[in-house]
Motif scaffolding. Structure first.
Motif, short mmCIF file in Angstrom:
data_model
loop_
_atom_site.label_atom_id
_atom_site.label_comp_id
_atom_site.label_asym_id
_atom_site.label_seq_id
_atom_site.Cartn_x
_atom_site.Cartn_y
_atom_site.Cartn_z
N ILE A 29 0.84 -1.20 0.00
CA ILE A 29 0.00 0.00 0.00
C ILE A 29 0.87 1.25 0.00
O ILE A 29 0.53 2.28 -0.62
N ALA A 30 2.04 1.18 0.65
CA ALA A 30 2.95 2.33 0.72
C ALA A 30 3.77 2.50 -0.54
O ALA A 30 4.61 3.40 -0.60
N GLY A 31 3.57 1.66 -1.54
CA GLY A 31 4.21 1.90 -2.83
C GLY A 31 5.28 0.92 -3.22
O GLY A 31 5.78 0.98 -4.36
N GLN A 32 5.67 0.00 -2.34
CA GLN A 32 6.68 -1.00 -2.69
C GLN A 32 5.98 -2.35 -2.82
O GLN A 32 5.76 -3.05 -1.83
N LYS A 33 5.66 -2.70 -4.04
CA LYS A 33 4.84 -3.88 -4.28
C LYS A 33 5.60 -5.16 -3.92
O LYS A 33 6.72 -5.38 -4.36
N VAL A 34 4.95 -6.00 -3.13
CA VAL A 34 5.51 -7.29 -2.76
C VAL A 34 5.06 -8.33 -3.78
O VAL A 34 3.87 -8.50 -4.03
N GLU A 35 6.05 -8.99 -4.39
CA GLU A 35 5.74 -10.03 -5.37
C GLU A 35 5.35 -11.32 -4.65
O GLU A 35 4.28 -11.89 -4.90
N THR A 36 6.21 -11.80 -3.75
CA THR A 36 5.92 -12.99 -2.95
C THR A 36 6.63 -12.86 -1.61
O THR A 36 7.51 -12.02 -1.44
N TYR A 37 6.24 -13.70 -0.67
CA TYR A 37 7.02 -13.82 0.56
C TYR A 37 6.92 -15.26 1.03
O TYR A 37 5.94 -15.95 0.76
N GLY A 463 9.55 16.70 -10.19
CA GLY A 463 8.61 17.82 -10.14
C GLY A 463 7.54 17.62 -9.09
O GLY A 463 7.58 16.68 -8.27
N MET A 464 6.55 18.52 -9.13
CA MET A 464 5.49 18.52 -8.13
C MET A 464 4.73 17.21 -8.08
O MET A 464 4.38 16.71 -7.01
N ALA A 465 4.46 16.61 -9.25
CA ALA A 465 3.69 15.36 -9.28
C ALA A 465 4.42 14.24 -8.55
O ALA A 465 3.79 13.39 -7.91
N ASP A 466 5.75 14.24 -8.62
CA ASP A 466 6.52 13.21 -7.92
C ASP A 466 6.41 13.39 -6.41
O ASP A 466 6.31 12.41 -5.66
N ILE A 467 6.43 14.64 -5.96
CA ILE A 467 6.27 14.91 -4.53
C ILE A 467 4.85 14.52 -4.08
O ILE A 467 4.66 13.95 -3.00
N ALA A 468 3.87 14.80 -4.93
CA ALA A 468 2.49 14.41 -4.61
C ALA A 468 2.37 12.90 -4.46
O ALA A 468 1.64 12.41 -3.59
N GLU A 469 3.11 12.16 -5.27
CA GLU A 469 3.07 10.70 -5.15
C GLU A 469 3.63 10.25 -3.81
O GLU A 469 3.07 9.35 -3.16
N GLU A 470 4.73 10.87 -3.37
CA GLU A 470 5.31 10.51 -2.08
C GLU A 470 4.33 10.82 -0.94
O GLU A 470 4.15 10.02 -0.03
N VAL A 471 3.70 11.99 -1.02
CA VAL A 471 2.73 12.36 0.01
C VAL A 471 1.54 11.40 -0.03
O VAL A 471 1.08 10.91 1.02
N GLY A 472 1.05 11.11 -1.23
CA GLY A 472 -0.13 10.25 -1.36
C GLY A 472 0.09 8.85 -0.85
O GLY A 472 -0.77 8.27 -0.17
N ARG A 473 1.26 8.28 -1.11
CA ARG A 473 1.45 6.88 -0.71
C ARG A 473 1.66 6.74 0.79
O ARG A 473 1.31 5.71 1.38
N LEU A 474 2.21 7.77 1.45
CA LEU A 474 2.33 7.69 2.90
C LEU A 474 1.04 8.11 3.60
O LEU A 474 0.73 7.62 4.69
N PHE A 475 0.29 9.00 2.98
CA PHE A 475 -1.04 9.31 3.51
C PHE A 475 -1.93 8.07 3.40
O PHE A 475 -2.79 7.81 4.26
N GLY A 476 -1.69 7.29 2.34
CA GLY A 476 -2.46 6.06 2.11
C GLY A 476 -3.45 6.26 0.98
O GLY A 476 -4.43 6.99 1.14
N TYR A 477 -3.19 5.63 -0.16
CA TYR A 477 -4.10 5.77 -1.29
C TYR A 477 -5.51 5.31 -0.91
O TYR A 477 -6.50 5.84 -1.41
N ASN A 478 -5.57 4.32 -0.02
CA ASN A 478 -6.88 3.83 0.40
C ASN A 478 -7.61 4.82 1.30
O ASN A 478 -8.80 4.66 1.58
N ASN A 479 -6.90 5.85 1.77
CA ASN A 479 -7.54 6.88 2.61
C ASN A 479 -7.98 8.10 1.81
O ASN A 479 -8.59 9.01 2.37
N ILE A 480 -7.66 8.13 0.52
CA ILE A 480 -8.04 9.27 -0.31
C ILE A 480 -9.49 9.12 -0.73
O ILE A 480 -9.86 8.11 -1.34
N PRO A 481 -10.35 10.08 -0.43
CA PRO A 481 -11.77 9.97 -0.80
C PRO A 481 -11.96 10.11 -2.30
O PRO A 481 -11.12 10.69 -3.01
N THR A 482 -13.05 9.56 -2.79
CA THR A 482 -13.39 9.69 -4.20
C THR A 482 -13.99 11.07 -4.43
O THR A 482 -15.05 11.40 -3.90
#
Length: 795
Positions: A29-37, A463-482
């Motif tokens: 969820i934080a942006g580092q996709k787990v393939e397997t464990y 750029g700004m969009a890259d910083i927004a991605e960092e903020v978004g993934r730590l805020f939690g994409y699942n917490n962003i309202p539609t």
């Protein structure tokens, strides 16, 4: 990239209390996709440490022994073994009854030559281990443990299998995450835990100054951004300690010896590939980073002779190459058991050059894979210091003072402005500026005021969009309202022309036609296949400057041949009935202009037992009604060489010619390899769109009944039904609501060269019920007009 959690917990961030499932879900969820464990102990179950209490010869065998083994369960268990290296007091791995070994081997109790055996004593191989993992063991025989353990201990704990290895799918724009350090940084941020950093400390001072023994030159400055080297003297080649071997093995690296293991360990930890050279093979004590020369070859560590092409980046001494830069070292500088002095290389090479060389030689390695992603050049110095620190920690040698550090291209520090409003608008959130700064701090991205200082190990932040991605993934994409996008954007939707095309497609499909898509470039031979005259303007097609071949050398001016080719293919596949349509562009050159007109044509094609001319005419009428086009006029077409002269009609609306339809001429059908009847239509769809009525109109149901009158008139054979129908409509006036042909008769009672056509006339008034006189008046006017204009008389 593999990450074993014990290494993470022990060195960087303690997440030992986090279950594996929660760990992988949070990291994903934080942006580092787990393939397997996987758990390393998943295949090894119910195997414990045992102490040999007694050992006696098997009474029925001259090579087996009956052992009493203390497994920490009170009473010893009896196990029969054929191994000859087991003695009383030895600690050994014991696979008990109902245990499992790697490879799905199931161990149960049984009898061997009449003696009960409650399990099995295990060798390294049976536990999935090798001498590289535990060098003191023997290859053939039971593993006699020298570890700090006692009877009853789980063997997984003893060998370090009590660990989980998580395999991440890392994107190429995050080279920092191809390291334990980078993933630890991500884990600390994702779980908001403190990150433990370690700055390497090298004592040195016991073996002299490096500059006295080693010199480095980098002629290929454009391919080597940085080259850092240190040296260790009086090395003692030996196995690495258990903790280091376990960490390497958990990450899929085979332990070899302490020096080689240190380079692999640092590559995993920092993501910085390293190489160790035996100093005695570095001629004149000089390392040169240069391009290869014609005729050079190198035998690499894998024993293969590599023929180098000019321009490949190599590590060389004054006389010869000793390594392929960023890929693999040479066999002539390999660390051996008698190696005394070692040069540690930690460099940063051009990723494109490394990739091209690895591809040309067919030898992609772990190191080349990392260099291809353009790793941080500032890693070279801390990585080589870490290697020297480990040398001192393991007592593997004496580190010389001094570092050779050649800097050719170090990136300038970069900053990005922090724009909270734009970030929130992009994400659809209301995150405070303070929270944004906190998220970036957790990722170790410094912020001063509104200025973000991009770390050298984050080349993906531009750029700004890259910083927004960092903020978004730590805020939690699942917490962003539609929410609706807050930025400056237009509402999506189909253009009007696309809506009409979609409607046309739906109408065709509702009539039973399936859509096809064909190429716009065709062969010049199509014009002959459809019998197009030599003087036809349609033969003036645009030629392609770089065609795939003669069969695709011109842009089509007519779309019907493409449809016929698909029908022919279906016929060859023995499909008995086919109905196809295409909205196809044609390209009509314009005199004096480079670009052609590109109208779209609707092409219909069908064959089968129930297909005929009149069915296709009805389908075209239904299509035009669905497209809200005024009533079309159909006139016989006898001069189009592509169609049968007696079964072809032109379609026009309001005086605009849309095209024609009918049965394909038998000679044309035969040229496509079809013997049966084919029916097709090609209509100018672009012109048709311009004829659409602005909107559909509706009238209420009639209040008064209709009156029908049937008439049959005899006329010359050459008079068409359309001409008769038009004459009736013109003479019928406003009371005539519809004209329907219901019979044509030729035969007895009708003169040769004549025919009888019967029509049903529907009459109605909006304000009253019609009388016989009203109806008779309309019929009389119609009959008079037919006789006057077409010499058609009442039968």
């Amino acid at each position: 990239m593999k990450l074993n959690r014990k290494w993470l917990n022990e060195e960087f961030v303690d997440l030992s209390g986090v279950p594996d499932r929660e760990f992988v879900e949070t990291m994903t969820i934080a942006g580092q996709k787990v393939e397997t464990y996987e758990r390393l102990d998943a295949e090894l179950r119910n195997v414990v440490v045992g102490r040999v209490v007694s050992i006696t010869r098997h009474t029925n065998s001259d090579h087996m022994w009956v052992c009493q083994i203390d497994v920490g369960a009170g009473e010893p268990v009896q196990i029969v073994t054929g191994a000859q290296n087991v003695h009383e007091g030895d600690l050994v791995p014991v696979a008990q009854h109902n245990s499992w070994l790697p490879g799905g081997v199931h161990i149960t109790k049984g009898k061997l030559r009449g003696e009960v055996s409650n399990g099995m004593l295990c060798s390294l191989k049976e536990l999935g281990l090798t001498l590289n993992d535990f060098p003191y063991a023997i290859e053939d025989g039971i593993w006699i443990l020298q570890e700090d353990c006692k009877p009853g201990d789980d063997i997984n704990t003893v060998i370090g299998n009590d660990d989980t290895v998580v395999d991440f799918e890392i994107t190429n724009n995050r080279p920092d995450c191809y390291s334990i350090l980078g993933l630890a940084r991500e884990a600390a941020a994702a779980f908001n835990k403190p990150m433990r950093h370690h700055d390497p400390v090298v004592r040195g001072g016991a073996a002299g100054e490096l500059s006295e023994l080693l010199e480095v030159e980098v002629p290929a400055e454009d391919l080597c951004r940085r080259y850092t080297a240190r040296m260790v003297r009086n090395v003692k080649i030996a196995p690495s300690p258990k903790w280091l071997r376990q960490r390497l093995r958990a990450n899929g690296v085979r332990p070899i010896n302490n020096i080689v293991d240190i380079t692999n360990y640092v590559m995993l930890e920092y993501g910085q590939p390293m190489h160790a050279f035996d100093y005695r093979y570095v001629g004149s004590g000089k390392i040169i980073v240069r391009r290869s020369e014609p005729g050079e070859a190198l035998t690499t560590l894998d024993g293969n002779v590599r023929t180098l092409t000019p321009g490949m980046l190599v590590i060389a001494d004054e006389t010869k190459p000793i390594g392929l830069a960023g890929i693999m070292g040479g066999e002539n500088s390999e660390i051996m058991d008698d190696t005394v002095d070692v040069v540690f290389e930690s460099a940063n090479f051009n990723g494109t050059s490394i990739r091209q060389t690895a591809l040309a030689l067919g030898m992609r390695t772990e190191a080349s894979g990392k260099f291809e992603k353009n790793i941080d050049p500032l890693l070279t110095l801390p990585a080589v210091d870490r290697a020297c620190e480990l040398v001192e920690l393991l007592g593997a040698g004496e580190v010389m003072d001094g570092v050779i550090d050649v800097l050719n291209d170090i990136p300038e520090p970069r900053t990005i402005e922090l724009e909270p409003d734009r970030i929130n608008a992009l994400l659809g959130t209301d995150i405070s500026e303070a929270d944004m700064v906190e998220y970036l701090r957790r990722l170790e991205i410094p912020v001063e005021g509104h200025e973000i200082h991009v770390p050298s190990w984050r080349p993906d932040l531009v750029g700004m969009a890259d910083i927004a991605e960092e903020v978004g993934r730590l805020f939690g994409y699942n917490n962003i309202p539609t929410t609706t996008f807050r930025g400056a954007a237009t509402e999506g939707g189909y253009m009007e022309a696309m809506k009409l095309e979609n409607r046309a497609g739906s109408l065709c499909r509702s009539l039973g036609y399936s859509e096809i898509l064909t190429y716009s470039f065709v062969s010049p031979s199509i014009f002959d296949q459809i019998r197009l005259p030599e003087d036809s303007s349609l033969r003036n097609a645009m030629r392609i400057q770089n065609p795939l071949g003669e069969d695709a050398s011109i842009m089509r001016t007519v779309a019907l041949p493409s449809m016929l080719a698909i029908l022919a293919r279906n016929n060859a596949y023995h499909n008995d009935a086919v109905k196809l349509y295409e909205l196809a562009k044609v390209y009509l050159p314009k005199p004096g202009q480079i670009l052609p007109d590109e109208p779209k044509h609707l092409v219909l094609g069908t064959y089968g037992e129930h297909e005929d001319f009149f069915k296709m005419k009805g389908e075209i009428e239904a299509f035009l009604r669905g497209m809200n086009v005024p009533e079309a006029r159909y006139t016989a077409e006898k001069h189009d060489p592509t169609f049968h002269p007696g079964r072809c009609a032109r379609v026009s609306v309001g005086g605009v010619d849309l095209g024609c339809f009918g049965q394909i001429h038998p000679l044309v059908a035969r040229s496509y390899g079809i013997d049966g009847e084919i029916f097709a239509a090609e209509l100018n769809f672009t012109a048709l769109l311009s004829l659409q009525l602005p909107e559909k109109t509706y009238t209420p149901l009639p209040k008064y009944p209709a009156v029908t009158r049937d008439i049959a008139v005899v006329c010359d054979e050459a008079v068409t039904v359309a001409a008769l129908s038009d004459c009736i409509r013109a003479a019928g006036g406003k009371l005539l609501r519809s004209v329907e042909l219901f019979d044509i008769y030729r035969g007895k009672g009708i003169a040769s060269g004549s025919k009888s056509a019967a029509f049903r006339l529907t009459l109605r008034a909006d304000d009253r019920t019609l009388t016989d006189a009203d109806s008779d008046g309309v019929v009389s006017a119609v009959l008079a007009a037919l006789e006057k204009e077409l010499n058609a008389k009442l039968r």
